[in-house]
Scaffold this motif. Structure first.
Motif, short mmCIF file in Angstrom:
data_model
loop_
_atom_site.label_atom_id
_atom_site.label_comp_id
_atom_site.label_asym_id
_atom_site.label_seq_id
_atom_site.Cartn_x
_atom_site.Cartn_y
_atom_site.Cartn_z
N ASP A 34 0.97 -1.28 -0.31
CA ASP A 34 0.03 -0.28 -0.25
C ASP A 34 0.83 1.18 -0.23
O ASP A 34 2.10 1.18 0.79
N GLU A 35 0.52 1.95 -0.88
CA GLU A 35 1.47 3.35 -1.27
C GLU A 35 1.73 3.63 0.37
O GLU A 35 3.24 4.63 0.77
N GLU A 36 0.93 3.96 1.81
CA GLU A 36 1.33 5.05 2.76
C GLU A 36 1.83 3.83 3.54
O GLU A 36 2.74 4.71 4.14
N THR A 37 2.18 2.56 3.13
CA THR A 37 2.53 1.87 3.77
C THR A 37 4.33 1.93 3.30
O THR A 37 5.42 0.95 3.51
N TYR A 38 4.68 2.76 1.82
CA TYR A 38 5.97 2.27 1.15
C TYR A 38 7.01 2.67 2.26
O TYR A 38 7.32 3.57 2.99
N ASN A 39 8.99 1.83 2.10
CA ASN A 39 9.53 2.31 2.56
C ASN A 39 10.86 2.46 2.56
O ASN A 39 11.43 2.49 1.27
N PRO A 40 11.17 4.13 2.26
CA PRO A 40 11.93 4.57 0.61
C PRO A 40 13.25 4.12 1.65
O PRO A 40 14.65 4.87 1.04
N LYS A 41 13.33 3.82 2.86
CA LYS A 41 15.08 3.55 3.18
C LYS A 41 15.19 2.34 2.84
O LYS A 41 16.56 2.19 2.76
N ILE A 42 15.13 1.51 2.02
CA ILE A 42 15.21 0.26 1.26
C ILE A 42 14.94 -0.36 -0.06
O ILE A 42 13.87 0.61 -0.43
N PRO A 43 15.76 -0.84 -1.05
CA PRO A 43 15.43 -0.73 -2.52
C PRO A 43 13.77 -1.39 -2.84
O PRO A 43 13.51 -1.02 -3.82
N THR A 44 13.85 -2.36 -1.71
CA THR A 44 12.48 -3.48 -2.25
C THR A 44 11.27 -2.50 -1.05
O THR A 44 10.59 -3.32 -0.81
N GLY A 45 11.52 -1.21 -1.04
CA GLY A 45 10.54 -0.67 0.36
C GLY A 45 9.21 0.03 -0.62
O GLY A 45 8.06 -0.06 0.33
N THR A 46 8.99 -1.19 -2.04
CA THR A 46 7.77 -0.21 -2.67
C THR A 46 6.48 -2.19 -2.97
O THR A 46 5.69 -1.56 -3.31
N ILE A 47 7.80 -3.20 -2.12
CA ILE A 47 6.77 -4.15 -2.65
C ILE A 47 7.10 -5.45 -1.43
O ILE A 47 7.82 -5.07 -0.54
N GLU A 48 6.34 -6.48 -1.40
CA GLU A 48 5.86 -7.28 -0.45
C GLU A 48 6.27 -8.95 -0.65
O GLU A 48 5.37 -8.79 -2.01
N VAL A 49 6.36 -9.94 0.21
CA VAL A 49 5.83 -10.68 -0.29
C VAL A 49 4.44 -11.60 0.36
O VAL A 49 5.33 -11.77 1.91
N GLU A 50 4.11 -11.67 -0.24
CA GLU A 50 2.33 -12.20 1.32
C GLU A 50 3.21 -14.23 0.45
O GLU A 50 3.14 -15.03 0.38
#
Length: 583
Positions: free
Chosen positions: A80-96
Protein backbone atom coordinates in the motif's frame (compact mmCIF):
# COMPACT_ATOMS: atom_id res chain seq x y z
CA UNK A 1 21.83 -28.81 -16.66
CA UNK A 2 19.98 -26.06 -14.74
CA UNK A 3 19.52 -27.24 -11.14
CA UNK A 4 16.96 -25.22 -9.19
CA UNK A 5 17.92 -24.08 -5.69
CA UNK A 6 15.46 -25.57 -3.20
CA UNK A 7 15.84 -22.70 -0.70
CA UNK A 8 15.55 -19.58 -2.84
CA UNK A 9 14.99 -18.42 -6.39
CA UNK A 10 17.01 -15.21 -6.07
CA UNK A 11 18.62 -12.94 -3.48
CA UNK A 12 16.69 -10.00 -2.08
CA UNK A 13 18.73 -7.37 -3.93
CA UNK A 14 17.46 -8.84 -7.22
CA UNK A 15 13.83 -8.24 -6.27
CA UNK A 16 12.12 -5.37 -8.14
CA UNK A 17 8.64 -4.16 -9.03
CA UNK A 18 8.95 -6.25 -12.19
CA UNK A 19 8.45 -9.31 -9.96
CA UNK A 20 4.99 -8.18 -8.84
CA UNK A 21 2.43 -10.91 -9.59
CA UNK A 22 4.98 -13.73 -9.69
CA UNK A 23 5.64 -16.42 -7.11
CA UNK A 24 9.07 -16.41 -5.52
CA UNK A 25 11.01 -18.29 -2.89
CA UNK A 26 13.41 -16.25 -0.70
CA UNK A 27 15.72 -17.30 2.14
CA UNK A 28 17.37 -15.44 4.97
CA UNK A 29 17.06 -14.54 8.63
CA UNK A 30 14.09 -13.23 10.58
CA UNK A 31 15.19 -9.73 11.50
CA UNK A 32 11.93 -8.59 13.05
CA UNK A 33 8.36 -9.77 13.64
CA UNK A 34 5.43 -7.34 13.84
CA UNK A 35 1.88 -8.33 14.75
CA UNK A 36 -0.78 -5.86 13.55
CA UNK A 37 -3.78 -7.85 14.71
CA UNK A 38 -4.99 -10.39 12.16
CA UNK A 39 -2.03 -9.76 9.91
CA UNK A 40 1.64 -10.09 10.76
CA UNK A 41 4.86 -9.01 9.12
CA UNK A 42 8.38 -10.45 9.00
CA UNK A 43 11.40 -8.43 7.94
CA UNK A 44 13.44 -11.04 6.08
CA UNK A 45 17.16 -10.28 5.79
CA UNK A 46 19.82 -11.91 3.66
CA UNK A 47 23.34 -10.64 2.97
CA UNK A 48 22.06 -8.39 0.21
CA UNK A 49 18.97 -6.67 1.56
CA UNK A 50 15.69 -6.77 3.49
CA UNK A 51 12.25 -7.79 2.23
CA UNK A 52 8.95 -7.32 4.02
CA UNK A 53 6.96 -10.56 4.20
CA UNK A 54 3.25 -10.29 4.99
CA UNK A 55 1.50 -13.19 6.76
CA UNK A 56 -2.29 -13.04 6.36
CA UNK A 57 -2.43 -16.62 7.61
CA UNK A 58 -1.06 -16.03 11.11
CA UNK A 59 -0.70 -19.77 11.66
CA UNK A 60 2.44 -19.46 9.55
CA UNK A 61 4.05 -17.68 12.52
CA UNK A 62 3.94 -20.82 14.67
CA UNK A 63 7.48 -21.67 15.78
CA UNK A 64 9.00 -18.59 14.12
CA UNK A 65 11.38 -16.44 16.18
CA UNK A 66 13.89 -13.73 15.42
CA UNK A 67 17.21 -14.67 13.80
CA UNK A 68 15.99 -18.05 12.62
CA UNK A 69 17.08 -19.02 9.13
CA UNK A 70 13.95 -19.56 7.04
CA UNK A 71 12.76 -20.07 3.47
CA UNK A 72 9.62 -18.21 2.40
CA UNK A 73 7.50 -19.01 -0.65
CA UNK A 74 4.85 -16.52 -1.70
CA UNK A 75 3.39 -13.99 -4.10
CA UNK A 76 5.14 -10.68 -4.84
CA UNK A 77 2.78 -7.72 -4.56
CA UNK A 78 2.83 -3.95 -4.30
CA UNK A 79 2.73 -2.46 -0.84
CA UNK A 80 0.00 0.00 0.00
CA UNK A 81 1.39 3.39 -0.96
CA UNK A 82 1.11 4.74 2.59
CA UNK A 83 3.38 1.88 3.81
CA UNK A 84 6.22 2.49 1.32
CA UNK A 85 9.66 2.37 2.95
CA UNK A 86 12.09 4.63 1.04
CA UNK A 87 15.00 3.54 3.30
CA UNK A 88 15.33 0.17 1.53
CA UNK A 89 15.45 -0.67 -2.22
CA UNK A 90 12.55 -3.13 -1.85
CA UNK A 91 10.41 -0.58 -0.02
CA UNK A 92 7.56 -0.58 -2.57
CA UNK A 93 6.98 -4.34 -2.71
CA UNK A 94 6.37 -7.22 -0.31
CA UNK A 95 5.89 -10.98 -0.43
CA UNK A 96 2.65 -12.56 0.80
CA UNK A 97 3.83 -15.78 2.44
CA UNK A 98 2.12 -19.04 1.41
CA UNK A 99 4.62 -21.38 3.10
CA UNK A 100 7.52 -20.90 5.52
CA UNK A 101 10.17 -23.54 6.15
CA UNK A 102 12.43 -23.20 9.19
CA UNK A 103 15.97 -24.01 8.05
CA UNK A 104 17.93 -23.08 11.16
CA UNK A 105 16.31 -22.89 14.58
CA UNK A 106 17.29 -20.58 17.44
CA UNK A 107 17.55 -22.70 20.57
CA UNK A 108 18.83 -20.12 23.06
CA UNK A 109 18.06 -16.53 23.93
CA UNK A 110 20.03 -14.09 21.80
CA UNK A 111 22.92 -12.54 23.78
CA UNK A 112 22.17 -9.11 22.29
CA UNK A 113 20.01 -7.34 19.75
CA UNK A 114 21.59 -7.71 16.31
CA UNK A 115 20.64 -4.22 15.13
CA UNK A 116 22.33 -2.56 18.13
CA UNK A 117 25.27 -4.95 18.58
CA UNK A 118 27.86 -2.16 18.14
CA UNK A 119 26.61 -0.69 21.41
CA UNK A 120 27.27 -3.95 23.29
CA UNK A 121 30.43 -4.55 25.36
CA UNK A 122 33.26 -5.63 23.07
CA UNK A 123 34.05 -8.90 24.84
CA UNK A 124 30.44 -10.02 24.37
CA UNK A 125 30.46 -8.97 20.72
CA UNK A 126 33.65 -10.93 20.07
CA UNK A 127 32.42 -14.05 21.88
CA UNK A 128 29.38 -14.09 19.59
CA UNK A 129 31.10 -12.53 16.59
CA UNK A 130 29.07 -14.63 14.14
CA UNK A 131 25.98 -12.80 15.44
CA UNK A 132 27.71 -9.43 15.57
CA UNK A 133 28.60 -9.84 11.88
CA UNK A 134 24.87 -10.00 11.07
CA UNK A 135 24.67 -6.33 12.05
CA UNK A 136 24.47 -4.35 8.82
CA UNK A 137 27.19 -1.84 9.77
CA UNK A 138 29.59 -4.55 10.94
CA UNK A 139 28.88 -6.70 7.87
CA UNK A 140 29.36 -3.71 5.56
CA UNK A 141 32.85 -3.12 6.97
CA UNK A 142 33.85 -6.64 5.96
CA UNK A 143 32.29 -6.33 2.50
CA UNK A 144 34.02 -2.96 2.12
CA UNK A 145 37.31 -4.62 3.09
CA UNK A 146 36.83 -7.19 0.34
CA UNK A 147 36.30 -4.45 -2.26
CA UNK A 148 39.40 -2.53 -1.14
CA UNK A 149 41.60 -5.64 -1.29
CA UNK A 150 40.24 -6.50 -4.74
CA UNK A 151 40.98 -2.93 -5.90
CA UNK A 152 44.52 -3.09 -4.50
CA UNK A 153 45.21 -6.34 -6.31
CA UNK A 154 43.95 -4.98 -9.60
CA UNK A 155 45.92 -1.76 -9.19
CA UNK A 156 49.17 -3.59 -8.44
CA UNK A 157 48.66 -5.92 -11.41
CA UNK A 158 47.97 -2.93 -13.66
CA UNK A 159 51.31 -1.46 -12.55
CA UNK A 160 53.15 -4.64 -13.57
CA UNK A 161 53.49 -6.32 -10.17
CA UNK A 162 53.23 -10.11 -9.87
CA UNK A 163 51.43 -11.64 -6.87
CA UNK A 164 53.52 -14.35 -5.19
CA UNK A 165 52.75 -16.08 -1.88
CA UNK A 166 55.65 -16.48 0.54
CA UNK A 167 55.95 -19.10 3.32
CA UNK A 168 54.06 -18.90 6.60
CA UNK A 169 56.45 -21.26 8.41
CA UNK A 170 59.90 -19.67 8.44
CA UNK A 171 62.98 -19.25 10.60
CA UNK A 172 63.07 -17.04 13.70
CA UNK A 173 65.46 -14.09 13.53
CA UNK A 174 67.86 -12.71 16.17
CA UNK A 175 65.53 -9.79 16.89
CA UNK A 176 62.49 -12.05 16.83
CA UNK A 177 61.41 -11.26 20.39
CA UNK A 178 57.85 -10.85 19.15
CA UNK A 179 57.86 -14.01 17.03
CA UNK A 180 55.20 -16.67 17.32
CA UNK A 181 57.18 -19.88 17.74
CA UNK A 182 56.04 -23.19 16.21
CA UNK A 183 57.77 -26.34 17.55
CA UNK A 184 58.87 -28.98 15.08
CA UNK A 185 57.63 -32.55 15.58
CA UNK A 186 60.26 -34.02 13.31
CA UNK A 187 63.28 -32.03 14.49
CA UNK A 188 63.50 -32.24 18.27
CA UNK A 189 64.32 -28.96 20.01
CA UNK A 190 63.96 -26.89 16.84
CA UNK A 191 61.30 -24.35 15.95
CA UNK A 192 59.70 -22.54 13.09
CA UNK A 193 58.41 -18.99 13.43
CA UNK A 194 55.44 -17.28 11.86
CA UNK A 195 56.62 -14.32 9.75
CA UNK A 196 56.45 -10.86 11.26
CA UNK A 197 56.73 -9.80 7.62
CA UNK A 198 57.86 -11.61 4.44
CA UNK A 199 61.07 -9.59 4.54
CA UNK A 200 63.72 -12.12 3.53
CA UNK A 201 61.55 -13.93 1.03
CA UNK A 202 60.60 -10.84 -0.93
CA UNK A 203 64.26 -9.82 -1.10
CA UNK A 204 65.13 -13.32 -2.30
CA UNK A 205 62.48 -12.97 -5.00
CA UNK A 206 64.35 -9.90 -6.24
CA UNK A 207 67.59 -11.90 -6.35
CA UNK A 208 65.61 -14.57 -8.23
CA UNK A 209 64.85 -12.10 -11.01
CA UNK A 210 61.20 -11.30 -10.27
CA UNK A 211 61.20 -7.60 -11.06
CA UNK A 212 58.06 -6.47 -9.22
CA UNK A 213 56.46 -8.57 -6.49
CA UNK A 214 53.42 -7.99 -4.29
CA UNK A 215 51.03 -9.87 -2.06
CA UNK A 216 48.31 -9.18 0.48
CA UNK A 217 50.58 -10.65 3.12
CA UNK A 218 49.50 -12.07 6.48
CA UNK A 219 51.95 -11.03 9.20
CA UNK A 220 52.20 -12.31 12.77
CA UNK A 221 53.55 -10.34 15.71
CA UNK A 222 53.06 -11.07 19.40
CA UNK A 223 52.35 -7.47 20.38
CA UNK A 224 49.83 -5.81 22.65
CA UNK A 225 46.74 -4.34 21.06
CA UNK A 226 46.15 -0.65 20.39
CA UNK A 227 43.30 1.14 18.71
CA UNK A 228 45.29 1.04 15.43
CA UNK A 229 47.03 -2.30 15.97
CA UNK A 230 45.47 -5.73 16.04
CA UNK A 231 47.29 -8.18 18.32
CA UNK A 232 48.55 -11.40 16.80
CA UNK A 233 48.05 -10.94 13.08
CA UNK A 234 47.53 -8.28 10.47
CA UNK A 235 47.64 -7.88 6.69
CA UNK A 236 49.75 -5.60 4.56
CA UNK A 237 50.10 -4.73 0.89
CA UNK A 238 53.66 -5.96 0.64
CA UNK A 239 55.62 -4.99 -2.48
CA UNK A 240 59.21 -4.97 -3.66
CA UNK A 241 60.95 -3.70 -6.80
CA UNK A 242 64.32 -4.47 -8.39
CA UNK A 243 66.64 -1.80 -9.76
CA UNK A 244 64.64 0.73 -7.78
CA UNK A 245 65.47 3.81 -5.73
CA UNK A 246 63.67 5.39 -2.82
CA UNK A 247 62.00 7.80 -5.24
CA UNK A 248 60.71 4.91 -7.38
CA UNK A 249 59.02 3.38 -4.35
CA UNK A 250 57.56 6.75 -3.38
CA UNK A 251 55.89 7.04 -6.81
CA UNK A 252 54.32 3.58 -6.54
CA UNK A 253 53.16 4.22 -2.97
CA UNK A 254 51.59 7.53 -4.00
CA UNK A 255 49.88 6.04 -7.02
CA UNK A 256 48.30 3.07 -5.26
CA UNK A 257 47.29 4.90 -2.09
CA UNK A 258 45.94 8.01 -3.79
CA UNK A 259 43.91 5.87 -6.19
CA UNK A 260 42.59 3.66 -3.38
CA UNK A 261 41.64 6.52 -1.09
CA UNK A 262 40.00 8.48 -3.90
CA UNK A 263 38.01 5.39 -4.89
CA UNK A 264 36.79 4.55 -1.38
CA UNK A 265 36.90 7.78 0.64
CA UNK A 266 33.56 8.98 2.02
CA UNK A 267 31.83 11.54 -0.16
CA UNK A 268 33.29 15.03 0.22
CA UNK A 269 36.68 13.91 1.57
CA UNK A 270 39.85 15.37 0.06
CA UNK A 271 42.90 13.18 -0.58
CA UNK A 272 46.49 14.43 -0.81
CA UNK A 273 47.62 14.53 -4.42
CA UNK A 274 51.03 13.23 -5.46
CA UNK A 275 53.77 14.04 -4.83
CA UNK A 276 53.31 13.70 -1.07
CA UNK A 277 55.24 16.01 1.27
CA UNK A 278 58.57 14.44 2.30
CA UNK A 279 59.61 15.21 5.88
CA UNK A 280 62.83 13.98 7.44
CA UNK A 281 62.66 12.15 10.76
CA UNK A 282 64.64 14.97 12.39
CA UNK A 283 62.28 17.64 11.05
CA UNK A 284 59.22 15.61 12.05
CA UNK A 285 60.40 15.25 15.63
CA UNK A 286 61.06 19.00 15.82
CA UNK A 287 57.94 20.37 14.10
CA UNK A 288 55.43 17.74 15.16
CA UNK A 289 57.00 15.96 18.14
CA UNK A 290 56.28 12.66 16.40
CA UNK A 291 57.37 10.59 13.41
CA UNK A 292 53.66 10.06 12.71
CA UNK A 293 52.49 13.66 12.20
CA UNK A 294 48.87 14.52 11.58
CA UNK A 295 49.10 17.19 8.89
CA UNK A 296 45.44 18.11 9.35
CA UNK A 297 46.55 19.92 12.53
CA UNK A 298 47.88 23.38 11.53
CA UNK A 299 49.94 23.84 14.73
CA UNK A 300 53.73 23.56 14.45
CA UNK A 301 56.42 23.25 17.10
CA UNK A 302 59.53 25.44 17.16
CA UNK A 303 62.77 25.15 19.11
CA UNK A 304 63.60 27.96 21.55
CA UNK A 305 66.38 26.23 23.51
CA UNK A 306 69.10 28.71 22.58
CA UNK A 307 66.74 31.66 23.07
CA UNK A 308 65.97 30.73 26.67
CA UNK A 309 69.66 30.26 27.47
CA UNK A 310 69.81 34.06 27.10
CA UNK A 311 66.82 34.61 29.38
CA UNK A 312 66.78 34.52 33.17
CA UNK A 313 64.29 31.66 33.60
CA UNK A 314 66.61 29.11 35.21
CA UNK A 315 64.23 26.08 35.00
CA UNK A 316 64.69 26.24 31.20
CA UNK A 317 68.49 26.50 31.29
CA UNK A 318 70.32 23.45 29.95
CA UNK A 319 67.12 21.95 28.60
CA UNK A 320 65.53 21.54 25.23
CA UNK A 321 62.71 24.08 25.01
CA UNK A 322 59.95 23.60 22.47
CA UNK A 323 57.11 26.07 21.87
CA UNK A 324 53.72 26.01 20.15
CA UNK A 325 52.01 29.19 18.98
CA UNK A 326 48.21 28.96 19.08
CA UNK A 327 46.49 31.72 17.06
CA UNK A 328 43.81 32.51 19.62
CA UNK A 329 43.25 33.62 23.21
CA UNK A 330 42.36 30.85 25.64
CA UNK A 331 39.99 31.15 28.57
CA UNK A 332 41.04 30.49 32.13
CA UNK A 333 39.18 27.19 32.00
CA UNK A 334 41.02 26.13 28.85
CA UNK A 335 44.36 26.93 30.46
CA UNK A 336 43.41 24.88 33.51
CA UNK A 337 42.40 21.91 31.35
CA UNK A 338 45.65 22.07 29.37
CA UNK A 339 47.67 22.23 32.59
CA UNK A 340 45.79 19.20 33.91
CA UNK A 341 46.50 17.34 30.67
CA UNK A 342 50.19 18.30 30.82
CA UNK A 343 50.66 17.05 34.36
CA UNK A 344 48.67 13.93 33.45
CA UNK A 345 51.26 12.93 30.83
CA UNK A 346 54.13 13.52 33.23
CA UNK A 347 55.07 17.16 32.69
CA UNK A 348 55.95 19.33 35.67
CA UNK A 349 53.88 22.20 34.31
CA UNK A 350 53.02 24.10 31.14
CA UNK A 351 54.40 27.59 30.67
CA UNK A 352 52.65 30.08 28.42
CA UNK A 353 52.45 33.69 27.31
CA UNK A 354 49.56 35.65 25.82
CA UNK A 355 50.06 38.51 23.34
CA UNK A 356 47.99 41.50 24.47
CA UNK A 357 46.46 44.19 22.24
CA UNK A 358 49.36 46.57 22.82
CA UNK A 359 51.82 43.84 21.79
CA UNK A 360 53.06 43.16 25.33
CA UNK A 361 53.06 39.73 26.91
CA UNK A 362 51.08 38.38 29.82
CA UNK A 363 52.01 35.16 31.55
CA UNK A 364 54.03 33.50 34.32
CA UNK A 365 57.42 33.76 32.58
CA UNK A 366 57.10 37.21 30.98
CA UNK A 367 59.27 38.81 33.67
CA UNK A 368 62.12 36.38 32.89
CA UNK A 369 62.41 37.49 29.26
CA UNK A 370 64.58 40.63 28.91
CA UNK A 371 62.89 43.50 27.06
CA UNK A 372 65.52 43.47 24.34
CA UNK A 373 64.64 39.82 23.52
CA UNK A 374 60.87 40.20 23.34
CA UNK A 375 60.83 41.33 19.72
CA UNK A 376 63.11 38.39 18.81
CA UNK A 377 60.60 36.02 20.43
CA UNK A 378 57.81 37.62 18.41
CA UNK A 379 59.72 37.01 15.17
CA UNK A 380 60.89 33.47 16.01
CA UNK A 381 57.39 32.32 16.99
CA UNK A 382 55.49 34.45 14.42
CA UNK A 383 53.40 35.91 17.24
CA UNK A 384 50.44 38.18 16.56
CA UNK A 385 48.03 40.05 18.83
CA UNK A 386 45.70 37.57 20.55
CA UNK A 387 48.03 34.58 20.20
CA UNK A 388 48.92 32.20 23.04
CA UNK A 389 52.29 30.46 23.05
CA UNK A 390 53.02 27.36 25.15
CA UNK A 391 56.45 26.21 26.31
CA UNK A 392 57.67 22.66 26.95
CA UNK A 393 61.10 22.04 28.49
CA UNK A 394 62.88 18.74 29.20
CA UNK A 395 65.61 16.48 27.84
CA UNK A 396 65.52 16.52 24.03
CA UNK A 397 63.65 13.26 23.41
CA UNK A 398 61.15 13.88 26.19
CA UNK A 399 60.62 17.50 25.19
CA UNK A 400 59.77 16.37 21.65
CA UNK A 401 57.41 13.71 22.97
CA UNK A 402 55.62 16.10 25.35
CA UNK A 403 55.39 18.84 22.72
CA UNK A 404 53.86 16.38 20.27
CA UNK A 405 51.19 15.36 22.76
CA UNK A 406 50.44 18.99 23.66
CA UNK A 407 50.15 19.83 19.95
CA UNK A 408 47.69 16.99 19.38
CA UNK A 409 45.65 17.91 22.44
CA UNK A 410 45.46 21.57 21.48
CA UNK A 411 44.42 20.67 17.95
CA UNK A 412 41.62 18.44 19.22
CA UNK A 413 40.43 20.67 22.10
CA UNK A 414 40.34 23.83 20.01
CA UNK A 415 38.77 22.06 17.02
CA UNK A 416 41.64 22.99 14.73
CA UNK A 417 41.85 19.63 12.92
CA UNK A 418 40.93 19.83 9.23
CA UNK A 419 37.68 17.99 8.54
CA UNK A 420 36.97 15.47 5.78
CA UNK A 421 40.53 15.03 4.56
CA UNK A 422 43.18 12.35 4.22
CA UNK A 423 46.57 14.04 4.49
CA UNK A 424 49.54 11.89 3.49
CA UNK A 425 53.26 12.43 3.90
CA UNK A 426 56.49 10.49 3.74
CA UNK A 427 58.86 10.43 6.71
CA UNK A 428 62.39 9.51 5.67
CA UNK A 429 66.04 9.68 6.75
CA UNK A 430 65.56 7.61 9.91
CA UNK A 431 68.64 6.96 12.06
CA UNK A 432 70.22 3.61 11.23
CA UNK A 433 71.19 2.93 14.85
CA UNK A 434 70.17 3.85 18.38
CA UNK A 435 71.60 2.99 21.79
CA UNK A 436 70.03 -0.17 23.19
CA UNK A 437 68.71 0.57 26.68
CA UNK A 438 69.87 -2.79 28.05
CA UNK A 439 73.27 -3.24 26.41
CA UNK A 440 74.08 0.50 26.13
CA UNK A 441 75.52 -0.32 22.72
CA UNK A 442 74.33 0.57 19.19
CA UNK A 443 71.41 -1.50 17.88
CA UNK A 444 69.27 -1.24 14.77
CA UNK A 445 66.60 1.45 15.03
CA UNK A 446 64.22 -0.18 12.56
CA UNK A 447 64.79 -2.60 9.70
CA UNK A 448 68.26 -4.21 9.86
CA UNK A 449 68.16 -4.94 6.13
CA UNK A 450 68.11 -1.25 5.16
CA UNK A 451 70.87 0.36 3.13
CA UNK A 452 72.84 2.91 5.17
CA UNK A 453 73.20 6.28 3.51
CA UNK A 454 76.84 6.56 2.49
CA UNK A 455 77.26 2.80 2.25
CA UNK A 456 80.38 1.10 3.58
CA UNK A 457 82.27 4.37 3.91
CA UNK A 458 79.69 5.76 6.34
CA UNK A 459 79.75 2.55 8.38
CA UNK A 460 83.53 2.63 8.70
CA UNK A 461 84.09 6.36 9.26
CA UNK A 462 81.04 7.79 11.02
CA UNK A 463 79.68 7.61 14.53
CA UNK A 464 76.94 4.95 14.22
CA UNK A 465 74.41 7.33 15.78
CA UNK A 466 75.05 9.84 12.96
CA UNK A 467 74.36 7.33 10.18
CA UNK A 468 71.02 7.66 8.42
CA UNK A 469 69.26 4.83 6.61
CA UNK A 470 67.27 4.76 3.40
CA UNK A 471 64.16 4.04 5.45
CA UNK A 472 60.79 5.69 5.09
CA UNK A 473 57.22 5.59 6.37
CA UNK A 474 53.93 6.70 4.87
CA UNK A 475 51.76 8.50 7.42
CA UNK A 476 48.11 9.44 6.98
CA UNK A 477 46.23 11.58 9.52
CA UNK A 478 48.68 10.68 12.26
CA UNK A 479 48.56 6.93 11.55
CA UNK A 480 51.60 5.07 10.25
CA UNK A 481 50.30 3.25 7.18
CA UNK A 482 53.53 1.83 5.88
CA UNK A 483 57.19 1.33 6.51
CA UNK A 484 59.76 0.55 3.87
CA UNK A 485 63.37 0.86 2.84
CA UNK A 486 65.96 0.64 0.15
CA UNK A 487 67.45 -2.75 0.98
CA UNK A 488 71.06 -3.49 1.75
CA UNK A 489 71.95 -5.84 -1.11
CA UNK A 490 75.73 -5.82 -0.67
CA UNK A 491 77.27 -8.62 1.38
CA UNK A 492 80.21 -6.55 2.65
CA UNK A 493 78.00 -3.63 3.69
CA UNK A 494 75.66 -6.08 5.42
CA UNK A 495 78.54 -7.67 7.36
CA UNK A 496 79.68 -4.28 8.65
CA UNK A 497 76.15 -3.07 9.42
CA UNK A 498 75.41 -6.14 11.53
CA UNK A 499 78.85 -6.01 13.16
CA UNK A 500 78.09 -2.49 14.47
CA UNK A 501 74.82 -3.84 15.92
CA UNK A 502 76.69 -6.60 17.73
CA UNK A 503 76.14 -9.51 15.34
CA UNK A 504 79.17 -11.48 14.20
CA UNK A 505 79.60 -12.82 10.68
CA UNK A 506 78.84 -16.29 12.03
CA UNK A 507 75.47 -15.12 13.39
CA UNK A 508 74.70 -13.39 10.10
CA UNK A 509 75.47 -16.57 8.15
CA UNK A 510 73.48 -18.75 10.55
CA UNK A 511 70.37 -16.61 11.05
CA UNK A 512 70.19 -14.94 7.65
CA UNK A 513 72.03 -17.57 5.63
CA UNK A 514 69.69 -17.49 2.64
CA UNK A 515 70.06 -13.73 2.12
CA UNK A 516 73.76 -13.75 2.95
CA UNK A 517 74.45 -16.48 0.43
CA UNK A 518 72.11 -15.08 -2.21
CA UNK A 519 73.88 -11.74 -2.12
CA UNK A 520 77.01 -13.47 -3.39
CA UNK A 521 75.33 -14.17 -6.73
CA UNK A 522 74.55 -10.84 -8.33
CA UNK A 523 71.85 -9.30 -6.15
CA UNK A 524 70.17 -6.30 -7.80
CA UNK A 525 69.51 -3.05 -5.92
CA UNK A 526 65.96 -3.31 -4.61
CA UNK A 527 63.49 -1.45 -2.45
CA UNK A 528 59.92 -1.67 -1.27
CA UNK A 529 57.34 -1.01 1.39
CA UNK A 530 54.22 -2.52 2.95
CA UNK A 531 51.14 -0.35 3.62
CA UNK A 532 48.90 -1.87 6.29
CA UNK A 533 45.59 -3.05 4.83
CA UNK A 534 43.75 -3.07 8.17
CA UNK A 535 44.80 0.50 8.95
CA UNK A 536 43.85 1.71 5.48
CA UNK A 537 40.36 0.32 5.87
CA UNK A 538 40.05 1.65 9.42
CA UNK A 539 40.78 5.16 8.13
CA UNK A 540 38.49 4.84 5.12
CA UNK A 541 35.62 3.66 7.32
CA UNK A 542 36.29 6.33 9.96
CA UNK A 543 36.46 3.64 12.62
CA UNK A 544 38.33 4.43 15.83
CA UNK A 545 39.27 0.79 16.48
CA UNK A 546 40.97 -1.50 13.99
CA UNK A 547 39.02 -4.52 15.26
CA UNK A 548 35.90 -3.08 13.61
CA UNK A 549 37.28 -3.86 10.14
CA UNK A 550 38.49 -7.42 10.79
CA UNK A 551 36.08 -10.35 10.47
CA UNK A 552 37.34 -12.34 13.46
CA UNK A 553 39.71 -10.13 15.46
CA UNK A 554 41.51 -10.97 18.65
CA UNK A 555 40.36 -9.09 21.72
CA UNK A 556 42.39 -6.26 23.20
CA UNK A 557 44.02 -8.86 25.46
CA UNK A 558 45.09 -11.00 22.50
CA UNK A 559 42.43 -13.71 22.91
CA UNK A 560 40.01 -15.34 20.51
CA UNK A 561 36.99 -15.17 22.80
CA UNK A 562 34.83 -17.00 20.27
CA UNK A 563 36.99 -20.10 19.75
CA UNK A 564 38.89 -19.95 23.04
CA UNK A 565 42.44 -19.33 21.85
CA UNK A 566 45.02 -19.53 23.23
CA UNK A 567 44.02 -22.80 24.87
CA UNK A 568 45.65 -25.76 26.54
CA UNK A 569 46.76 -28.87 24.65
CA UNK A 570 47.09 -32.45 25.79
CA UNK A 571 50.19 -34.01 27.27
CA UNK A 572 50.32 -36.32 24.25
CA UNK A 573 50.42 -33.35 21.89
CA UNK A 574 53.22 -31.77 23.93
CA UNK A 575 55.26 -34.97 23.94
CA UNK A 576 54.94 -35.34 20.19
CA UNK A 577 56.55 -31.94 19.67
CA UNK A 578 59.09 -32.46 22.48
CA UNK A 579 57.73 -29.69 24.71
CA UNK A 580 57.42 -29.63 28.48
CA UNK A 581 55.48 -26.84 30.20
CA UNK A 582 57.29 -25.49 33.25
CA UNK A 583 55.45 -23.99 36.22
Amino acid sequence: MDIKNIYRDKTIDKMTEADVGSEVRLAGWVENIRDHGGVSFIDLRDMYGVMQVVLRDTALLDGISREQAISVKGLVEHRDEETYNPKIPTGTIEVEAHTIDILGKVYEQLPFEIMTSKEVREDVRLKYRYLDLRNERVKDNILFRSKVISFLRKKMEDMGFVEIQTPILCASSPEGARDYIVPSRRYKGKFYALPQAPQQYKQLLMVSGFDKYFQIAPCFRDEDARADRSPGEFYQLDFEMSFATQEDVFKIGEEVLTATFKEFAPEGFEVTEAPYPIISYKEAMLKFGSDKPDLRNPLRIIDLSEFFERCTFKPFHGKTVRAINVPRKLSKGQHEKMLKFATGIGMGGLGYLEVLEDGSYKGPIDKFIPDELKEELREKASLNIGDTIFFIADKEAQAANFAGQIRNELGARLDLIEKNAYRFCYINDFPMYEIDEETKKPGFTHNPFSMPQGGLEALTTKDPLDILAYQYDIVCNGVELSSGAVRNHDMKIMEKAFEIAGYSKDVLEKKFGALYNAFQFGAPPHAGMAPGVDRMIMLLRNEENIREVIAFPMSGTGQDLMCGAPNEVTEMQLREIHIKVRD
